[in-house]
Design a protein around this motif. Structure first.
Motif, short mmCIF file in Angstrom:
data_model
loop_
_atom_site.label_atom_id
_atom_site.label_comp_id
_atom_site.label_asym_id
_atom_site.label_seq_id
_atom_site.Cartn_x
_atom_site.Cartn_y
_atom_site.Cartn_z
N CYS A 1 -31.85 -62.01 -22.32
CA CYS A 1 -33.07 -61.21 -22.16
C CYS A 1 -34.25 -62.17 -22.12
O CYS A 1 -34.43 -62.99 -23.00
N GLN A 2 -35.02 -62.07 -21.05
CA GLN A 2 -36.17 -62.96 -20.90
C GLN A 2 -37.46 -62.15 -20.88
O GLN A 2 -37.58 -61.19 -20.12
N ILE A 3 -38.41 -62.55 -21.70
CA ILE A 3 -39.73 -61.92 -21.70
C ILE A 3 -40.64 -62.88 -20.93
O ILE A 3 -40.98 -63.95 -21.43
N LEU A 4 -40.97 -62.49 -19.69
CA LEU A 4 -41.75 -63.40 -18.84
C LEU A 4 -43.22 -63.01 -18.91
O LEU A 4 -43.58 -61.84 -18.74
N THR A 5 -44.05 -64.01 -19.17
CA THR A 5 -45.43 -63.69 -19.46
C THR A 5 -46.35 -64.75 -18.88
O THR A 5 -45.90 -65.61 -18.14
N ASP A 6 -47.64 -64.66 -19.19
CA ASP A 6 -48.56 -65.64 -18.63
C ASP A 6 -48.74 -66.85 -19.53
O ASP A 6 -49.58 -67.70 -19.27
N VAL A 7 -47.98 -66.93 -20.62
CA VAL A 7 -47.98 -68.16 -21.42
C VAL A 7 -46.59 -68.80 -21.36
O VAL A 7 -45.62 -68.15 -20.97
N GLU A 8 -46.50 -70.06 -21.76
CA GLU A 8 -45.26 -70.82 -21.59
C GLU A 8 -44.23 -70.52 -22.67
O GLU A 8 -43.10 -70.99 -22.59
N GLY A 9 -44.64 -69.81 -23.71
CA GLY A 9 -43.72 -69.54 -24.81
C GLY A 9 -44.54 -69.23 -26.04
O GLY A 9 -45.70 -68.84 -25.94
N VAL A 10 -43.89 -69.40 -27.21
CA VAL A 10 -44.60 -69.19 -28.47
C VAL A 10 -45.16 -70.55 -28.89
O VAL A 10 -44.44 -71.54 -28.87
N PHE A 11 -46.40 -70.58 -29.27
CA PHE A 11 -47.05 -71.84 -29.64
C PHE A 11 -47.27 -71.93 -31.15
O PHE A 11 -47.26 -70.92 -31.85
N THR A 12 -47.49 -73.17 -31.61
CA THR A 12 -47.75 -73.37 -33.04
C THR A 12 -49.04 -72.67 -33.47
O THR A 12 -49.22 -72.39 -34.65
N CYS A 13 -49.92 -72.41 -32.53
CA CYS A 13 -51.10 -71.56 -32.77
C CYS A 13 -51.63 -71.20 -31.40
O CYS A 13 -51.21 -71.79 -30.39
N ASP A 14 -52.51 -70.25 -31.31
CA ASP A 14 -53.07 -69.87 -30.02
C ASP A 14 -53.84 -71.07 -29.43
O ASP A 14 -54.82 -71.52 -30.02
N PRO A 15 -53.41 -71.60 -28.28
CA PRO A 15 -54.06 -72.79 -27.72
C PRO A 15 -55.53 -72.58 -27.38
O PRO A 15 -56.27 -73.55 -27.25
N ARG A 16 -55.96 -71.34 -27.25
CA ARG A 16 -57.38 -71.13 -27.00
C ARG A 16 -58.20 -71.40 -28.25
O ARG A 16 -59.39 -71.66 -28.20
N ILE A 17 -57.53 -71.31 -29.40
CA ILE A 17 -58.22 -71.58 -30.66
C ILE A 17 -57.99 -73.03 -31.10
O ILE A 17 -58.88 -73.72 -31.56
N VAL A 18 -56.72 -73.45 -30.97
CA VAL A 18 -56.37 -74.81 -31.37
C VAL A 18 -55.85 -75.52 -30.12
O VAL A 18 -54.68 -75.35 -29.74
N PRO A 19 -56.67 -76.31 -29.45
CA PRO A 19 -56.28 -76.88 -28.15
C PRO A 19 -55.04 -77.78 -28.22
O PRO A 19 -54.33 -77.90 -27.24
N ASP A 20 -54.76 -78.43 -29.36
CA ASP A 20 -53.57 -79.27 -29.39
C ASP A 20 -52.33 -78.55 -29.95
O ASP A 20 -51.38 -79.17 -30.39
#
Ligand code: ASP
Ligand code: MG
Length: 412
Positions: free
Chosen positions: A169-188
């Motif tokens: 089952c693949q959830i295809l979205t506009d982000v690359e996956g789950v991140f360590t934090c929202d990259p818009r808030i934490v750029p790295d």
């Protein structure tokens, strides 16, 4: 042949070009040897547009009619996608939630799936068709259209995968996956390769908007492994599974920030058995999701209780509680029972299953927040999470501070 369920969110089907892109991807997946079911959302912005339309003709549209209206968003996408696949030489058939056998309870606007009869979908798969299913919707036993709550297409996909015993089952979205934090808030922030259901649940309910929490709960319950990945490239995303031993090696998996929260306090209630049950029973009956709960130690038999929730639910919560207030008052203290709501709150959470075996995470978090001049209002913890509420204005600073303190930019 392997059964693959793919779900594409609103942004991934947000224009006719993008729908054609999805059509190509589903054909590739079929050519790679899979039986393919595609679950789609409404085109981005469409659900909100429909809600506005409803409010233009009625100040209080019923949830049942809203469901009929909102379901058309997804119905548009399934038809367009099936046409696009057919135009590229494939064979697709579109099905609404009801046609796909998704049966729900009758709690309109937030229905729960009670059963899926997958025979029709299986029949079309066996004829070699790509089956395009409308997400977010189902049908009650007596034939009324329901919707599954905002973001509910994720749930449709996971439930379909469970019913079909899909291999993937693949959830295809506009982000690359789950991140360590929202990259818009934490750029790295960095993409996480593998995460457990429990961690993602904590992250999802803490503001990582990648997936609707209910669908992760459902996946956990039925053991559906799934992958969150980008619909715009072919990079591997984040695998979400039961926890493995290897996962425990990482103490903190991610940091997550949830804004737009409010705190509701009921003051001056008589401290006797049953009042918490009444308060949270009433909120649960209204299907309001309460987050943190704090009750003060009582002095002189009177106490107060506070809880947090999404600001958009605060008015509804007040309405559910007001009729109960009189019953909470101590004798002669009817005047003092009050509901006080404060907005502008954010919740910062630090999540990781490795925390079970490691102490000191809370102390470290409190220390770095203090050094950054951030005041903590409420604290709650579980085995794998430490969460604090803070002033929303300091949310981004708090997230960056915690992300760095736990070294997430390096070792995720
Ligand atoms: N279209 C619905 C929404 O916007 C469901 C979904 O996108 O998953 O909430
Ligand atoms: Mg969505």
């Amino acid at each position: 042949m392997a059964i693959l369920v793919q779900k594409y969110g609103g942004t991934s089907v947000g224009s006719t070009e993008r729908i054609l892109n999805v059509a190509r991807r589903t054909l590739e997946a079929q050519r790679a040897g899979n039986q393919v079911v595609v679950v789609v959302s409404a085109m981005s912005g469409e659900t909100n547009r429909l809600i506005e339309l409803a409010h233009a003709v009625s100040s209080a549209p019923t949830d049942a009619e809203l469901d009929v209206l909102l379901a058309t968003g997804e119905q548009t996408t399934i038809a367009l996608l099936a046409m696009a696949i057919n135009s590229l030489g494939g064979q697709a058939i579109s099905l609404t939630g009801a046609q796909a056998g998704i049966e729900t309870d009758s709690f309109h606007s937030m229905a729960r799936i009670s059963r899926i009869s997958a025979d029709r979908v299986c029949g079309f798969l066996n004829q070699g068709k790509i089956v395009v299913v409308a997400g977010f919707q189902g049908m009650t036993q007596d034939g009324r259209i329901t919707t599954l709550g905002r973001g509910g297409s994720d749930l449709s996909a996971i439930a379909m995968a469970a019913a079909l015993q899909a291999d993937c089952c693949q959830i295809l979205t506009d982000v690359e996956g789950v991140f360590t934090c929202d990259p818009r808030i934490v750029p790295d922030a960095r993409k996480i390769d593998e995460i457990s259901y429990d961690e993602l649940l904590e992250m999802a309910s803490s503001g990582s908007k990648v997936m609707q929490s209910r669908s992760v709960e459902f996946a956990k319950k039925f053991g559906v492994h799934f992958e969150v990945r980008s619909s715009l490239n072919n990079e591997p995303g984040t695998m979400v599974t039961e926890e493995t031993e290897k996962m425990e090696g990482v103490v903190v998996r991610g940091v997550s920030l949830l804004g737009n929260q409010s705190k509701v306090t009921i003051t001056g209630v008589a401290d006797r058995p049953g009042f918490a049950a009444k308060i949270f029973g009433a909120l649960s009956d209204a299907r309001i999701r309460v987050d943190m709960i704090v009750q003060n130690v009582s002095h002189t038999g009177v106490t107060d209780v506070s809880f947090t929730l999404a600001t958009e639910d605060a008015k509804r919560a007040e309405r559910a509680l007001i009729p109960l207030l009189a019953a909470f008052a101590p004798a002669g203290g009817e005047e003092d029972v009050k509901i006080v709501t404060t907005g502008g709150i954010a919740k910062l959470s630090v999540v990781g299953i490795g925390m079970r075996a490691q102490s000191g995470v809370a102390a470290r978090l409190f220390e770095v927040l203090a050094d950054a001049g951030i005041n903590i209002q409420m604290i709650s913890t579980s085995e794998i999470l430490i969460a604090v509420t803070i002033d929303e204005q300091q949310g981004a600073l708090a997230a960056r501070t915690a992300h760095e303190a736990f070294g997430l930019q390096e070792n995720s």
